[in-house]
Design a protein around this motif. Structure first.
Motif, short mmCIF file in Angstrom:
data_model
loop_
_atom_site.label_atom_id
_atom_site.label_comp_id
_atom_site.label_asym_id
_atom_site.label_seq_id
_atom_site.Cartn_x
_atom_site.Cartn_y
_atom_site.Cartn_z
N ASP A 1 42.45 35.90 39.86
CA ASP A 1 41.93 36.61 40.11
C ASP A 1 43.17 37.08 41.49
OD1 ASP A 1 41.98 39.91 41.50
OD2 ASP A 1 39.79 39.61 40.89
N PRO A 2 44.17 38.28 41.22
CA PRO A 2 45.48 38.85 42.32
C PRO A 2 44.94 38.54 43.23
CG PRO A 2 45.62 39.72 40.15
CD PRO A 2 44.80 39.03 39.88
N ALA A 3 43.05 39.68 43.80
CA ALA A 3 43.26 40.21 44.87
C ALA A 3 41.99 38.91 45.15
CB ALA A 3 42.00 40.65 44.53
N ILE A 4 42.32 37.85 44.75
CA ILE A 4 41.58 37.10 45.40
C ILE A 4 42.27 35.17 45.92
CG2 ILE A 4 40.52 34.65 45.55
CD1 ILE A 4 38.05 36.22 42.92
N ALA A 5 43.44 35.64 45.23
CA ALA A 5 44.83 34.83 45.62
C ALA A 5 45.17 35.14 46.45
CB ALA A 5 45.65 34.80 44.28
N ALA A 6 45.74 36.72 46.58
CA ALA A 6 46.76 37.46 47.67
C ALA A 6 45.24 37.26 49.16
CB ALA A 6 46.03 38.86 47.90
N ARG A 7 44.46 36.96 49.10
CA ARG A 7 43.24 36.13 50.87
C ARG A 7 43.70 34.98 51.24
NH1 ARG A 7 37.46 37.89 49.62
NH2 ARG A 7 37.52 37.33 51.61
N LEU A 8 44.16 34.07 50.37
CA LEU A 8 43.79 32.90 50.68
C LEU A 8 44.69 32.79 51.31
CD1 LEU A 8 43.52 30.78 47.33
CD2 LEU A 8 41.75 31.31 48.89
N LYS A 9 44.22 31.35 52.66
CA LYS A 9 45.21 31.05 53.06
C LYS A 9 45.38 29.78 53.05
CE LYS A 9 44.04 34.50 56.93
NZ LYS A 9 43.25 34.90 57.67
#
Length: 122
Positions: A12-20
């Motif tokens: 999910d792009p929303a999850i991917a965007a949050r990952l550091k």
């Protein structure tokens, strides 16, 4: 710090965007027994490993030494059935709550954290 995942992923792009992620595109993933809270092991995930973990119900990691994905238990039979997945407050660590079948550690012990105790809890 973020990096490009090593392979395209359907995470999910929303999850991917949050990952550091680390410089090599990985996030540490702590496996914990879901019902007792016992810390079992630490593995590494990229976007695709996390996607596979979320969609298959089996813990999937990235092997830094072999440079390939591995599903816990595929060769040993010591499967991790995923019961829940969470990010920490900084989104730089993944907590994978599992039902561990057999040993979690590659040495054959239940947990990777029982051999070299530096300070024992009272």
């Amino acid at each position: 710090m973020t990096s490009t995942p090593r392979t395209p992923s359907d995470l999910d792009p929303a999850i991917a965007a949050r990952l550091k992620r680390s410089a090599d595109g990985l996030v540490p993933a702590i496996a914990q027994q879901h019902d007792t809270g016992e810390v079992l092991m630490l593995g590494w995930m990229d976007d695709e490993a996390l996607h596979r973990t979320l969609t298959t119900g089996r813990a999937t990691y990235w092997s830094r030494s072999r440079q390939e994905y591995w599903v816990k238990g595929d060769t040993s039979g010591h499967v991790q059935h995923v019961k829940g997945v969470a990010l920490d407050c900084d989104a730089d660590t993944i907590l994978v709550k599992v039902d561990q079948v057999g040993a979690a550690c590659h040495t054959g012990t239940r947990t990777c954290f029982d051999t070299d105790v530096l300070l024992a809890a009272e």
